[in-house]
Enzyme design. Structure first.
Site, PDB file in Angstrom:
ATOM      1  CD  GLU A 205      -2.912  -1.256   2.248  1.00 56.45           C
ATOM      2  OE1 GLU A 205      -2.886  -0.360   3.114  1.00 56.45           O
ATOM      3  OE2 GLU A 205      -3.727  -2.191   2.266  1.00 56.45           O
ATOM      4  CG  ASP A 312     -11.828  -4.190   7.150  1.00 56.39           C
ATOM      5  OD1 ASP A 312     -12.709  -4.529   6.328  1.00 56.39           O
ATOM      6  OD2 ASP A 312     -10.610  -4.338   6.919  1.00 56.39           O
ATOM      7  CE  LYS A 337     -10.741  -3.033   3.522  1.00 52.18           C
ATOM      8  NZ  LYS A 337      -9.996  -4.114   4.218  1.00 52.18           N
ATOM      9  NE  ARG A 366      -9.907  -5.516   0.881  1.00 49.21           N
ATOM     10  CZ  ARG A 366     -10.609  -6.604   1.200  1.00 49.21           C
ATOM     11  NH1 ARG A 366     -11.828  -6.784   0.699  1.00 49.21           N
ATOM     12  NH2 ARG A 366     -10.128  -7.499   2.040  1.00 49.21           N
ATOM     13  CB  SER A 367      -3.419  -5.009   0.383  1.00 49.80           C
ATOM     14  OG  SER A 367      -4.032  -6.267   0.340  1.00 49.80           O
TER      15      SER A 367
END
Length: 428
Positions: A205, A312, A337, A366-367
């Site tokens: 990230e 999350d 997300k 998202r990563s």
């Protein structure tokens, strides 16, 4: 004129070099929409299913040709000829076609890619930017970024158990200035790490993953970097954490192995409360495990009136999970997300439920990302006031910041940067 006449999906690569789904939608009037789907590294057990091929001979089992085929066959057959402006009907038709609780037959990646591409095509037909098409005239609030500048946990190979250490430029006068402030702290941190002989390579990230000794060590580095860059912690910049605690919740204990700690849920809540006392932390994401409801209740009782507690893995952008959590008094904020739930309609429903119940909402990447900047538009469309989209490095992260800068410029005098109002009744 806005009937869907063609749908085409393809397999592309995300920012980690793994396959993902991209969908093109063409309308009768020539309008066009394209969307690419992100993918997570630390995923919640209750997320919608990202359909992968499982063929080890191809992309090490991570191919998405099954999801691509689902779009090009079953989904196309289901929605060709429908009006792209009927977003809810289209999304519900795909969900019904899938027929499972977690979208495991067609794949959340297939359904989401189509859902977002349809929305983009409809926006194009109206001659509107996506944020305006989805959010209407009230879409004018630019979100405060959560900038992930130090990584640990699943995002790094270092002893730090918490996954993300973030800065939030709440005192900036505009989104563009917030990005500048963040970039200056990022580069100051890089210089400081280099001077100490610590690694400055960036992770998934865009944040650094130095070999630091503890959570407090990481927070001290961030605090020093904010000050050296000329900003005031607690006034110009607040801190935010993503503990990703599900990853180290084992047999009823929080195993913070890098610090030799094995904590009960109550002790974990005390540990986090002590950090909030010592540092200007305004937000903690996934401070407890996804199904540790007692731990979440304890944490919410201890710091929920002064700290944003973001669910999350707890909520996975799922309206049903969110309503359950609200009913139990868990957390006070929703991480959003789009690929956790798998359609635009359900995403907007989750944000609406959160906001109606006094919970804040944080739009998130998202990563595993792509150059697709849809979440920047959705952050403005939903007036959520916060966005989490990585550090100030890697073009897959900067694509979102750059899109927000464009949106702010386009909105002109009507643009408003959320700043310290982003946290609702908490304030900053």
């Amino acid at each position: 004129m806005t009937a869907i006449i063609d749908i085409h999906a393809r397999e592309i690569l995300d920012s980690r070099g793994n396959p993902t789904v991209e969908v093109d939608v063409l309308l009768e009037d020539g309008s066009f929409g394209r969307a690419a789907v992100p993918s997570g590294a630390s995923t919640g057990a209750h997320e919608a299913v990202e359909l992968r091929d499982g063929d080890k001979a191809r992309y090490l089992g991570k191919g998405v040709t099954k999801a691509v085929t689902a779009v090009n066959s079953d989904i196309a057959e289901c929605i060709l000829g429908l009006d792209a402006e009927d977003q809810r009907d289209i999304d519900l038709a795909m969900i019904e076609l899938d027929g499972t609780e977690n979208k495991s037959r067609l794949g959340a990646n297939a359904i989401l890619g189509t859902s977002l591409a349809v929305a983009k095509a409809a926006a194009d037909a109206r001659g509107l930017p996506l944020y305006s098409y989805v959010g209407g005239v009230s879409a004018h609030v630019l979100p405060v970024p959560m900038m992930n500048i130090i990584n640990g946990g699943e995002h790094a190979d270092n002893p730090i158990d918490f996954q993300e250490f973030m800065i939030m430029p709440v005192g900036a006068p505009s989104l563009a200035e917030a990005v500048r402030w963040g970039a200056e702290v990022f580069h100051t941190l890089k210089k400081g790490l280099h001077e100490k002989g610590l690694a400055t390579a960036v992770g998934d990230e865009g944040g650094f993953a130095p070999n630091l000794a503890s959570t407090r060590d990481a927070l001290d580095f961030v605090m020093a970097s904010i000050e050296k860059a000329g900003f005031k912690p607690g006034e110009d910049m607040m801190l935010a954490l993503d503990c990703a605690a599900t990853e180290f919740f084992k047999n009823g204990k929080y195993e913070i192995s890098g610090e030799g700690l094995s904590l009960s849920p109550d002790a974990m809540a005390d540990y986090l409360a002590a950090l909030c006392d010592a540092y200007p932390i305004i937000s903690i994401e996934d401070g407890m495990g996804e199904d540790d409801f007692e731990g979440w209740a304890a944490l919410t009782a201890k710091v929920g009136k002064r700290v944003q507690l973001v669910g999350d893995d707890l909520f996975v952008t799922n309206p049903k999970r969110l309503e359950m959590g609200i009913g139990k008094g868990l957390a006070n904020s929703l991480l959003v997300k789009v690929n956790q739930i798998g359609s635009l309609t359900e995403t907007l429903e989750a944000v609406s439920i959160a906001q109606r119940n006094g919970y804040t909402a944080v739009m998130s990447h998202r990563s595993g990302e792509t150059e697709d900047a849809t979440i920047a538009d959705l952050a403005v469309a939903t007036n959520c006031g916060q966005i989490k989209t990585g550090s100030l490095a890697r073009s897959d992260r900067l694509a979102k910041y750059n899109q927000l800068i464009r949106i702010e410029e386009e909105l002109g005098v009507s643009a408003r940067y959320a700043g310290k109002t982003a946290f609702g009744r908490l304030g900053a």
